[in-house]
Structures are given as structure tokens and as C-alpha cells.
Design a protein around this motif. Structure first.
Motif, PDB file in Angstrom:
ATOM      1  N   VAL A  35       0.724  -1.355   0.608  1.00  9.78           N
ATOM      2  CA  VAL A  35       0.594   0.121  -0.274  1.00  9.78           C
ATOM      3  C   VAL A  35       1.187   0.855   0.142  1.00  9.78           C
ATOM      4  O   VAL A  35       0.245   2.773  -0.710  1.00  9.78           O
ATOM      5  CB  VAL A  35      -1.184   0.034   1.196  1.00  9.78           C
ATOM      6  N   ALA A  36       1.801   1.103   0.563  1.00  6.04           N
ATOM      7  CA  ALA A  36       2.654   2.722   0.510  1.00  6.04           C
ATOM      8  C   ALA A  36       3.163   2.682  -0.580  1.00  6.04           C
ATOM      9  O   ALA A  36       4.027   4.091  -0.837  1.00  6.04           O
ATOM     10  CB  ALA A  36       3.730   2.327   2.360  1.00  6.04           C
ATOM     11  N   MET A  37       4.176   1.584  -0.953  1.00  6.18           N
ATOM     12  CA  MET A  37       4.447   1.306  -2.718  1.00  6.18           C
ATOM     13  C   MET A  37       2.910   2.174  -3.890  1.00  6.18           C
ATOM     14  O   MET A  37       3.973   3.348  -4.495  1.00  6.18           O
ATOM     15  CB  MET A  37       5.185   0.476  -3.013  1.00  6.18           C
ATOM     16  N   THR A  38       1.969   1.780  -3.238  1.00  5.76           N
ATOM     17  CA  THR A  38       1.496   2.600  -4.647  1.00  5.76           C
ATOM     18  C   THR A  38       0.574   3.502  -4.522  1.00  5.76           C
ATOM     19  O   THR A  38      -0.282   3.795  -5.309  1.00  5.76           O
ATOM     20  CB  THR A  38       0.273   0.740  -4.755  1.00  5.76           C
ATOM     21  N   THR A  39       0.547   3.759  -2.865  1.00  8.09           N
ATOM     22  CA  THR A  39      -0.128   4.969  -3.243  1.00  8.09           C
ATOM     23  C   THR A  39       0.710   6.444  -3.806  1.00  8.09           C
ATOM     24  O   THR A  39       1.914   6.472  -3.836  1.00  8.09           O
ATOM     25  CB  THR A  39       0.237   5.650  -0.616  1.00  8.09           C
ATOM     26  N   PRO A  40      -0.094   7.197  -3.929  1.00  9.91           N
ATOM     27  CA  PRO A  40       0.266   8.239  -5.402  1.00  9.91           C
ATOM     28  C   PRO A  40       0.469   9.379  -4.289  1.00  9.91           C
ATOM     29  O   PRO A  40       0.352  10.218  -3.279  1.00  9.91           O
ATOM     30  CB  PRO A  40      -0.353   8.467  -6.295  1.00  9.91           C
ATOM     31  N   ASN A  41       1.850  10.373  -4.781  1.00 10.44           N
ATOM     32  CA  ASN A  41       2.183  11.306  -3.989  1.00 10.44           C
ATOM     33  C   ASN A  41       1.316  12.806  -4.850  1.00 10.44           C
ATOM     34  O   ASN A  41       0.396  12.675  -5.482  1.00 10.44           O
ATOM     35  CB  ASN A  41       3.807  11.243  -4.023  1.00 10.44           C
ATOM     36  N   ALA A  42       0.631  13.294  -3.384  1.00  6.61           N
ATOM     37  CA  ALA A  42      -0.047  14.635  -3.686  1.00  6.61           C
ATOM     38  C   ALA A  42       0.813  15.609  -4.617  1.00  6.61           C
ATOM     39  O   ALA A  42       2.218  16.291  -3.563  1.00  6.61           O
ATOM     40  CB  ALA A  42      -0.565  14.829  -2.196  1.00  6.61           C
ATOM     41  N   HIS A  43       0.796  16.257  -5.417  1.00  4.28           N
ATOM     42  CA  HIS A  43       1.175  17.773  -6.066  1.00  4.28           C
ATOM     43  C   HIS A  43       0.083  18.358  -6.350  1.00  4.28           C
ATOM     44  O   HIS A  43      -1.167  18.277  -6.220  1.00  4.28           O
ATOM     45  CB  HIS A  43       1.313  16.893  -7.844  1.00  4.28           C
ATOM     46  N   ALA A  44       0.990  19.962  -6.336  1.00  6.23           N
ATOM     47  CA  ALA A  44      -0.206  21.076  -6.748  1.00  6.23           C
ATOM     48  C   ALA A  44      -0.751  21.059  -8.150  1.00  6.23           C
ATOM     49  O   ALA A  44      -0.089  20.196  -9.120  1.00  6.23           O
ATOM     50  CB  ALA A  44       0.216  21.700  -6.577  1.00  6.23           C
ATOM     51  N   ALA A  45      -1.954  21.325  -7.806  1.00  6.47           N
ATOM     52  CA  ALA A  45      -2.203  21.354  -9.461  1.00  6.47           C
ATOM     53  C   ALA A  45      -1.541  22.257 -10.575  1.00  6.47           C
ATOM     54  O   ALA A  45      -0.689  23.446 -10.476  1.00  6.47           O
ATOM     55  CB  ALA A  45      -4.000  21.831  -9.552  1.00  6.47           C
ATOM     56  N   GLU A  46      -1.328  21.352 -11.859  1.00  7.85           N
ATOM     57  CA  GLU A  46      -0.628  21.752 -12.779  1.00  7.85           C
ATOM     58  C   GLU A  46      -1.570  22.134 -13.365  1.00  7.85           C
ATOM     59  O   GLU A  46      -2.277  21.762 -14.386  1.00  7.85           O
ATOM     60  CB  GLU A  46       0.583  21.361 -13.350  1.00  7.85           C
ATOM     61  N   LEU A  47      -1.017  23.449 -14.745  1.00  7.08           N
ATOM     62  CA  LEU A  47      -1.796  23.992 -15.992  1.00  7.08           C
ATOM     63  C   LEU A  47      -0.441  22.392 -16.617  1.00  7.08           C
ATOM     64  O   LEU A  47       0.333  22.948 -17.219  1.00  7.08           O
ATOM     65  CB  LEU A  47      -1.260  25.248 -16.338  1.00  7.08           C
ATOM     66  N   ASN A  48      -2.028  21.668 -17.497  1.00  9.62           N
ATOM     67  CA  ASN A  48      -1.578  21.225 -18.973  1.00  9.62           C
ATOM     68  C   ASN A  48      -1.746  21.258 -19.944  1.00  9.62           C
ATOM     69  O   ASN A  48      -2.955  21.956 -20.086  1.00  9.62           O
ATOM     70  CB  ASN A  48      -2.317  19.867 -18.210  1.00  9.62           C
ATOM     71  N   ASN A  49      -0.926  21.477 -20.993  1.00 11.83           N
ATOM     72  CA  ASN A  49      -1.308  21.977 -22.035  1.00 11.83           C
ATOM     73  C   ASN A  49      -1.576  20.964 -23.177  1.00 11.83           C
ATOM     74  O   ASN A  49      -2.155  20.682 -23.880  1.00 11.83           O
ATOM     75  CB  ASN A  49       0.481  22.450 -23.251  1.00 11.83           C
ATOM     76  N   ASP A  50      -1.061  19.481 -22.531  1.00 11.11           N
ATOM     77  CA  ASP A  50      -3.008  18.063 -23.056  1.00 11.11           C
ATOM     78  C   ASP A  50      -3.783  18.271 -22.995  1.00 11.11           C
ATOM     79  O   ASP A  50      -4.209  16.646 -22.886  1.00 11.11           O
ATOM     80  CB  ASP A  50      -1.610  16.953 -22.523  1.00 11.11           C
ATOM     81  N   THR A  51      -4.302  18.882 -22.782  1.00 14.02           N
ATOM     82  CA  THR A  51      -5.490  19.294 -22.894  1.00 14.02           C
ATOM     83  C   THR A  51      -6.888  19.004 -23.857  1.00 14.02           C
ATOM     84  O   THR A  51      -7.543  17.923 -23.637  1.00 14.02           O
ATOM     85  CB  THR A  51      -6.882  20.928 -22.703  1.00 14.02           C
ATOM     86  N   ASN A  52      -6.095  18.385 -24.616  1.00 11.98           N
ATOM     87  CA  ASN A  52      -6.640  17.508 -26.303  1.00 11.98           C
ATOM     88  C   ASN A  52      -6.714  15.931 -26.008  1.00 11.98           C
ATOM     89  O   ASN A  52      -7.117  15.050 -26.333  1.00 11.98           O
ATOM     90  CB  ASN A  52      -6.232  18.168 -27.090  1.00 11.98           C
ATOM     91  N   LEU A  53      -6.447  15.182 -24.467  1.00 17.86           N
ATOM     92  CA  LEU A  53      -5.575  14.363 -24.782  1.00 17.86           C
ATOM     93  C   LEU A  53      -7.144  13.534 -24.355  1.00 17.86           C
ATOM     94  O   LEU A  53      -7.838  14.477 -23.283  1.00 17.86           O
ATOM     95  CB  LEU A  53      -4.709  13.874 -23.522  1.00 17.86           C
TER      96      LEU A  53
END
Length: 147
Positions: A35-53
């Protein structure tokens, strides 16, 4: 007072999982580390240029971001789950086979018991007939023979 290393006792609860024994202490540590290895790390929201994905492409990017160690742990966990499911299915099949065998034997026993009951009834009737015949012979015999 200091205890020696050899005087310490460790107790683990053992569980049977199919054909394998699991130890609760080791299992909890393994589960916690997975569980510790698979828990995703929290990050601040980032502006992503890949909005078309598409959402599928975004999901693929998330999946490919797992480290090789995490992926190996996930693969091992999935193999364990698959093996446990296979063991459960085999145990259920074995149980069904044993139940069918038990039912067959119970039917055979009931048939044999019926045969024994019929034979006992026939023997009792024959015994009664012999007793009646003996009474008839005794009644038919002259009284000077019975002395």
C-alpha cells in the motif's frame, strides 16, 4: 536487566489459504509495504497543455508512471490473488465432487438397507411358516408318538 536476543519470542497467527499457510505478522507487513509503495504522491495542480488528450490516454500516462518496483509488487500481488482464486475454485470443485460422492454412497447404502430389510422380512415369514407347520405336525401326530 538486558534480555538476550535468543530469549525473545515472536508469535504469529497462521492462516490457511488454499494449499499455502500465511502468517499474519508477515502478511500485514507485506500489505502495508504494498500500500505504501502504490499510494500516489499528492502534487499541486499544474496547468497541462495536453488538454486534447482523451481520458484513456491520460489513464495510460498514469499507469506508465509506476516505478518498476511498484509494478513488480503489483504483479506479484495480482499473481497471489489469481492463485488464491484458483485455489478457491479448486476447493469448491473438490467439495462438490465429495458431496456428489457422498450422495451416491448414501443412495447405495439406502438400497442395501432396503435389500436387508426385505431379506429379514422374508426370513421372518419363513420362520413363522416353519412354526405354523410344526404346530400342524404336532397336532396331526398321534398322542402315543409325542411321549
Amino acid at each position: 536487566m538486558r534480555k538476550d536476543y535468543h530469549d525473545q519470542k515472536n508469535h504469529y497467527k497462521m492462516y490457511k489459504a488454499g494449499k499455502n499457510w500465511l502468517f499474519a505478522g508477515i502478511g500485514v507487513i507485506t500489505l502495508a509495504s504494498t500500500v505504501a509503495m502504490t499510494t500516489p504522491n499528492a502534487h499541486a495542480a499544474e496547468l497541462n497543455n495536453d488538454t486534447n488528450l482523451s481520458s484513456a490516454q491520460k489513464d495510460e500516462q498514469k499507469v506508465t508512471s509506476a516505478t518498476p518496483a511498484q509494478q513488480a509488487a503489483l504483479d506479484d500481488a495480482q499473481k497471489d490473488v489469481d492463485q488464491d482464486n484458483a485455489d478457491i475454485a479448486q476447493n469448491q470443485k473438490d467439495t462438490a465432487d465429495e458431496q456428489a460422492n457422498h450422495d451416491t454412497l448414501a443412495n447405495q447404502i439406502a438400497g442395501k438397507q432396503s435389500n436387508v430389510d426385505q431379506a429379514q422380512d422374508a426370513a421372518n415369514k419363513a420362520k413363522d411358516q416353519v412354526a405354523k407347520d410344526q404346530v400342524a405336525v404336532d397336532d396331526a401326530a398321534p398322542c402315543w408318538l409325542s411321549r
